[in-house]
Design a protein around this motif. Sequence first.
Motif, PDB file in Angstrom:
ATOM      1  N   GLN A  58       0.816  -1.201   0.000  1.00 25.21           N
ATOM      2  CA  GLN A  58       0.000   0.000   0.000  1.00 25.21           C
ATOM      3  C   GLN A  58       0.859   1.263   0.000  1.00 25.21           C
ATOM      4  O   GLN A  58       0.507   2.262  -0.634  1.00 25.21           O
ATOM      5  CB  GLN A  58      -0.946  -0.006   1.198  1.00 25.21           C
ATOM      6  N   ILE A  59       1.989   1.230   0.682  1.00 28.18           N
ATOM      7  CA  ILE A  59       2.892   2.375   0.688  1.00 28.18           C
ATOM      8  C   ILE A  59       3.484   2.595  -0.701  1.00 28.18           C
ATOM      9  O   ILE A  59       3.574   3.733  -1.180  1.00 28.18           O
ATOM     10  CB  ILE A  59       4.000   2.199   1.745  1.00 28.18           C
ATOM     11  N   SER A  60       3.858   1.507  -1.380  1.00 23.89           N
ATOM     12  CA  SER A  60       4.410   1.669  -2.725  1.00 23.89           C
ATOM     13  C   SER A  60       3.357   2.209  -3.694  1.00 23.89           C
ATOM     14  O   SER A  60       3.659   3.056  -4.545  1.00 23.89           O
ATOM     15  CB  SER A  60       5.013   0.363  -3.229  1.00 23.89           C
ATOM     16  N   VAL A  61       2.124   1.758  -3.568  1.00 25.49           N
ATOM     17  CA  VAL A  61       1.041   2.296  -4.398  1.00 25.49           C
ATOM     18  C   VAL A  61       0.817   3.772  -4.067  1.00 25.49           C
ATOM     19  O   VAL A  61       0.579   4.589  -4.962  1.00 25.49           O
ATOM     20  CB  VAL A  61      -0.246   1.464  -4.211  1.00 25.49           C
ATOM     21  N   GLY A  62       0.931   4.132  -2.796  1.00 26.98           N
ATOM     22  CA  GLY A  62       0.816   5.537  -2.408  1.00 26.98           C
ATOM     23  C   GLY A  62       1.921   6.388  -3.014  1.00 26.98           C
ATOM     24  O   GLY A  62       1.676   7.531  -3.424  1.00 26.98           O
ATOM     25  N   ILE A  63       3.121   5.846  -3.083  1.00 26.48           N
ATOM     26  CA  ILE A  63       4.229   6.576  -3.697  1.00 26.48           C
ATOM     27  C   ILE A  63       3.989   6.755  -5.195  1.00 26.48           C
ATOM     28  O   ILE A  63       4.200   7.847  -5.743  1.00 26.48           O
ATOM     29  CB  ILE A  63       5.569   5.864  -3.431  1.00 26.48           C
ATOM     30  N   TYR A  64       3.535   5.692  -5.862  1.00 22.97           N
ATOM     31  CA  TYR A  64       3.214   5.801  -7.288  1.00 22.97           C
ATOM     32  C   TYR A  64       2.145   6.873  -7.517  1.00 22.97           C
ATOM     33  O   TYR A  64       2.227   7.653  -8.466  1.00 22.97           O
ATOM     34  CB  TYR A  64       2.714   4.478  -7.851  1.00 22.97           C
ATOM     35  N   THR A  65       1.157   6.891  -6.638  1.00 24.09           N
ATOM     36  CA  THR A  65       0.067   7.850  -6.774  1.00 24.09           C
ATOM     37  C   THR A  65       0.552   9.269  -6.500  1.00 24.09           C
ATOM     38  O   THR A  65       0.129  10.220  -7.171  1.00 24.09           O
ATOM     39  CB  THR A  65      -1.076   7.477  -5.819  1.00 24.09           C
ATOM     40  N   ALA A  66       1.445   9.411  -5.516  1.00 29.84           N
ATOM     41  CA  ALA A  66       1.989  10.740  -5.198  1.00 29.84           C
ATOM     42  C   ALA A  66       2.821  11.298  -6.346  1.00 29.84           C
ATOM     43  O   ALA A  66       3.010  12.511  -6.441  1.00 29.84           O
ATOM     44  CB  ALA A  66       2.823  10.670  -3.927  1.00 29.84           C
TER      45      ALA A  66
END
Length: 133
Positions: A58-66
């Motif tokens: 979820q953190i990696s997906v958050g980084i991609y989204t950011a």
Amino acid sequence: MNQQPVPLHEHGQRRPMKKRLWWIAISPSVWAIHFLACYITAAVWCEKIGEGNLRPLQISVGIYTAIALPVIIWVGYSSYRNFRRGDPPVPYDFDDPTDRTHFFGFTAFLLSSLSVVATLFTVLVFVLVGSCD
């Protein structure tokens, strides 16, 4: 090479580029890259790690989204400004550079809006789903 000076609008702003066709594809391309990055990361994570803590995923997906959302929003904002420059007639009846610029700006703005929604729906899956099954 002889370079001609960039024509200015009546307010001293730079005149928009004549060829903005590539500008239309930026936001959907960023969304597609975001989508692929999220799901490839999820596929690798679920295959290698399996069950357990999904927080790093979820953190990696958050980084991609950011990374993806500001790019899409910037393209949408720039396209909207390009569309609203001057007084654009809504039916694009004439094939001149100004009408093309307004049309490309409007189209890129709409595609950017759609790409923001698609990116948020992609992220929503990772927020709501709690397992790899």
